[in-house]
Design a protein around this motif. Structure first.
Motif: not given
Ligand SMILES: [Zn+2]
Length: 95
Positions: A1-30
């Protein structure tokens, strides 16, 4: 099984959840514990509950930005994210 491909699929939820997590939790240190383990557990728990939104890496950026700027979409994710933070804070996977 190849885990990297030239034509890649990306779950848009990943960067969005990470961004929200950083903004709302990491920056606020809550977070009770902000170690890497807890951070990852919170992200995984959140992402596993949200339906994925796949895009291609080529078109991804514009699609992700448009999704991210939708206030209803953001608040739906934040609800799940907040629950995940509580779950992991109550039961961290480390002593
Ligand atoms: Zn921790």
């Amino acid at each position: 099984m190849r885990l990297t491909r030239e034509l890649s699929v990306l779950n848009a939820m990943e960067p969005i959840v990470i961004q929200l997590f950083e903004d709302r939790y990491l920056k606020e240190r809550t977070l009770v514990c902000d170690c890497k383990r807890c951070q990852l557990d919170i992200l995984l728990l959140t992402l596993n509950q949200l339906p994925p939104k796949y895009t291609s890496t080529q078109e991804g950026e514009a699609y992700i930005k448009a999704l991210y700027l939708n206030p209803q979409f953001q608040s739906d994710i934040l609800k799940v994210l907040t629950q995940s933070v509580q779950v992991i804070e109550n039961r961290p996977n480390h002593p």
